[in-house]
Design a protein around this motif. Structure first.
Motif, short mmCIF file in Angstrom:
data_model
loop_
_atom_site.label_atom_id
_atom_site.label_comp_id
_atom_site.label_asym_id
_atom_site.label_seq_id
_atom_site.Cartn_x
_atom_site.Cartn_y
_atom_site.Cartn_z
N ASN A 28 0.95 -1.27 0.17
CA ASN A 28 -0.16 -0.14 -0.02
C ASN A 28 1.09 1.09 -0.12
O ASN A 28 1.58 1.54 0.87
N PHE A 29 0.86 2.04 -1.21
CA PHE A 29 1.77 3.05 -1.16
C PHE A 29 0.87 4.40 -1.10
O PHE A 29 1.40 5.63 -1.66
N THR A 30 -0.16 4.45 -0.59
CA THR A 30 -0.98 5.74 -0.36
C THR A 30 -0.56 6.57 0.68
O THR A 30 0.09 5.98 1.48
N LEU A 31 -0.69 7.91 0.59
CA LEU A 31 -0.11 8.96 1.75
C LEU A 31 -1.29 9.28 2.49
O LEU A 31 -0.93 9.98 3.73
N ASP A 32 -2.67 8.70 2.33
CA ASP A 32 -3.58 9.39 3.26
C ASP A 32 -3.20 9.01 4.84
O ASP A 32 -3.14 8.03 5.12
N GLY A 33 -3.43 9.90 5.72
CA GLY A 33 -3.10 9.79 7.13
C GLY A 33 -1.92 9.80 7.54
O GLY A 33 -1.56 9.73 8.60
N LEU A 34 -0.93 10.10 6.59
CA LEU A 34 0.57 10.19 6.86
C LEU A 34 0.90 11.76 6.76
O LEU A 34 2.13 11.75 6.99
N LEU A 35 -0.01 12.71 6.81
CA LEU A 35 0.53 13.97 6.70
C LEU A 35 1.19 14.51 8.15
O LEU A 35 0.77 14.28 9.13
N GLY A 36 2.22 15.05 8.06
CA GLY A 36 3.01 15.61 9.04
C GLY A 36 3.40 17.16 8.93
O GLY A 36 2.60 17.66 8.27
N PHE A 37 4.32 17.61 9.74
CA PHE A 37 4.62 19.01 9.74
C PHE A 37 5.99 19.34 9.53
O PHE A 37 6.71 18.54 10.03
N ALA A 38 6.41 20.70 9.11
CA ALA A 38 7.90 20.80 9.09
C ALA A 38 8.24 21.23 10.59
O ALA A 38 7.54 21.97 11.28
N LEU A 39 9.46 20.68 11.00
CA LEU A 39 9.93 21.19 12.30
C LEU A 39 10.49 22.70 12.44
O LEU A 39 10.06 23.28 13.29
N ASN A 40 10.91 23.00 11.21
CA ASN A 40 11.55 24.41 11.25
C ASN A 40 10.11 25.23 11.86
O ASN A 40 9.16 25.41 11.18
N GLY A 41 10.57 26.16 12.80
CA GLY A 41 9.48 27.15 13.27
C GLY A 41 8.79 26.80 14.21
O GLY A 41 8.06 27.73 14.81
N LYS A 42 8.72 25.36 14.63
CA LYS A 42 7.88 24.88 15.70
C LYS A 42 8.48 25.15 16.81
O LYS A 42 9.61 25.19 17.11
N THR A 43 7.80 25.23 17.93
CA THR A 43 8.34 25.36 19.32
C THR A 43 8.36 24.02 20.04
O THR A 43 7.10 23.42 20.25
N VAL A 44 9.61 23.88 20.74
CA VAL A 44 9.99 22.74 21.22
C VAL A 44 10.09 23.04 22.61
O VAL A 44 10.85 23.65 22.93
N GLY A 45 9.21 22.53 23.82
CA GLY A 45 9.41 22.72 25.21
C GLY A 45 10.10 21.45 25.70
O GLY A 45 9.93 20.29 25.38
N ILE A 46 11.36 21.91 26.68
CA ILE A 46 12.19 20.70 27.03
C ILE A 46 12.08 20.90 28.78
O ILE A 46 12.46 21.91 29.23
#
Ligand code: NAD
Length: 345
Positions: free
Chosen positions: A133-151
């Motif tokens: 199965n080579f479909t992409l539905d349900g696999l959407l992600g986001f770019a990490l660039n610019g996101k806020t990460v809390g440590i």
């Protein structure tokens, strides 16, 4: 001198045998596959030291038995010592030493791997492709660039993690009651509430103490941004499992990656593939498509195992020669004394 190594796997034998050969130390090493507990403590009879890992039980009862059997040193082959009753250990006069740092990069890099697997859903894609199965539905992600990460926790591992996430172009915020100047190169210290409100990804890198148990709970989860991801490669007890299950069911948390689990002791590091696992919360977590669970393996690299074996034997040598040991928990660490009430994982 004899050392009894509990919870020993084949890889422990390999790295400890190599470290022993390199050090030239005269030492009998006994390997026990079982974890240390009231039931197995007799294996340590006549040993000078026991060497334990994250899920061995080193409570007051076990320490009393160890003392009767002649054991005088507890050597942790890990950084965390939440499974040792330090008050009882001190009362019985045990030497207790850990390996405070073993390739923090290995653990931090693993946390990053979990962030990206969870975000880009590579674990789901891999399963699909194997079924043709080579479909992409349900696999959407986001770019990490610019996101806020809390440590949460900016010690050795937290700072390594910050450095890598900074490289992705993330904005970093951290909470730590003992602020580490190193982190200031990558981001800003904020209060815990502000971190939770602002972060797209929250990653836990603090130890399990009285003060940090269930730091992620019903209330702090509500403070997190809707759609945020949570990653825990630190200790399972930092997260209230029932509360994260509710948050996932409410679609508030968008993803969860755990390398540690609060009741991992009875499950992790053993093969249960033909058993019925009785832990319903764990099996509920496994059933979510947006949850990744691994069996406490963030440390598991050749670099870390080499360091662990070599520092553990160095600690043993210091103990046997009666010379000061920088990893002696009961001598050097104020934090150990402050947090001496043990917490089981
Ligand atoms: P460290 O001691 O260098 O750093 C821990 C940091 O947590 C310190 O800066 C400390 O001030 C901070 N801290 C203490 N109380 C806090 C609180 N209430 N809130 C926020 N921060 C707090 O430890 P490290 O080497 O970075 O390791 C961190 C943890 O990672 C260890 O305690 C251990 O539990 C875990 N660990 C997991 C693995 C694995 O394989 N999954 C391997 C190694 C370590």
């Amino acid at each position: 001198m004899t050392i009894s190594i509990f919870s020993a796997k084949q890889y422990d034998r390999t790295f400890f045998d190599q470290a022993k050969d390199r050090s030239g130390i005269k030492l009998t090493v006994r390997y026990h596959g079982e974890s240390l507990s009231r039931e197995t403590v007799a294996h340590a009879k006549d040993a000078t030291a026991v060497c334990v890992f994250v899920n061995d039980v080193v409570n007051a009862d076990v320490l009393k038995e160890l003392h009767i059997y002649g054991v005088r040193a507890i050597l942790l082959r890990c950084a965390g010592y939440n499974n040792v009753d330090l008050v009882a250990a001190e009362q019985f006069g045990f030497f207790v030493a850990n390996v405070p740092s073993y390739s923090p990069e290995s653990v931090a890099e693993y946390a990053v791997a979990l962030v990206q697997s969870l975000n880009r859903k590579t674990y789901l894609a891999h399963d699909r492709v194997r079924l043709g199965n080579f479909t992409l539905d349900g696999l959407l992600g986001f770019a990490l660039n610019g996101k806020t990460v809390g440590i949460i926790g900016t010690g050795k591992i937290g700072v390594c993690f910050a450095r890598i996430m900074h490289g992705f172009g993330c904005r970093l915020v951290a909470y730590d009651p003992f602020q580490n100047e190193e982190f200031a190169k990558y981001g800003d210290f904020v209060e815990l509430g502000a971190l939770l409100e602002q972060s797209d990804i929250v990653s836990l890198h603090c130890p399990l103490l009285e003060s940090t148990r269930h730091v992620i709970n019903k209330d702090t989860l509500k403070q997190m941004k809707s759609g945020a991801m949570l990653v825990n490669v630190s200790r399972g007890g930092l997260v209230d499992t029932d509360a994260v299950i509710e948050s996932l069911k409410e679609r508030h948390l968008s993803g969860l990656a755990l390398d540690v689990y609060e009741r991992e002791g009875s499950v992790f590091y053993t093969d249960h593939s033909t058993d019925i696992i009785d832990d319903d919360a764990l099996m509920r977590l496994v059933s979510f498509p947006n949850v990744i669970i691994t069996g406490h393996q963030a440390f598991f690299t050749g670099e870390a195992l080499t360091e662990i074996a070599s520092v553990t034997l160095d600690n043993m040598i210091c103990f046997s020669q009666g010379v000061p040991c920088k990893n002696n928990i009961l001598q050097g660490s104020l934090l150990a004394r402050q947090s001496s009430k043990p917490l089981r994982i």
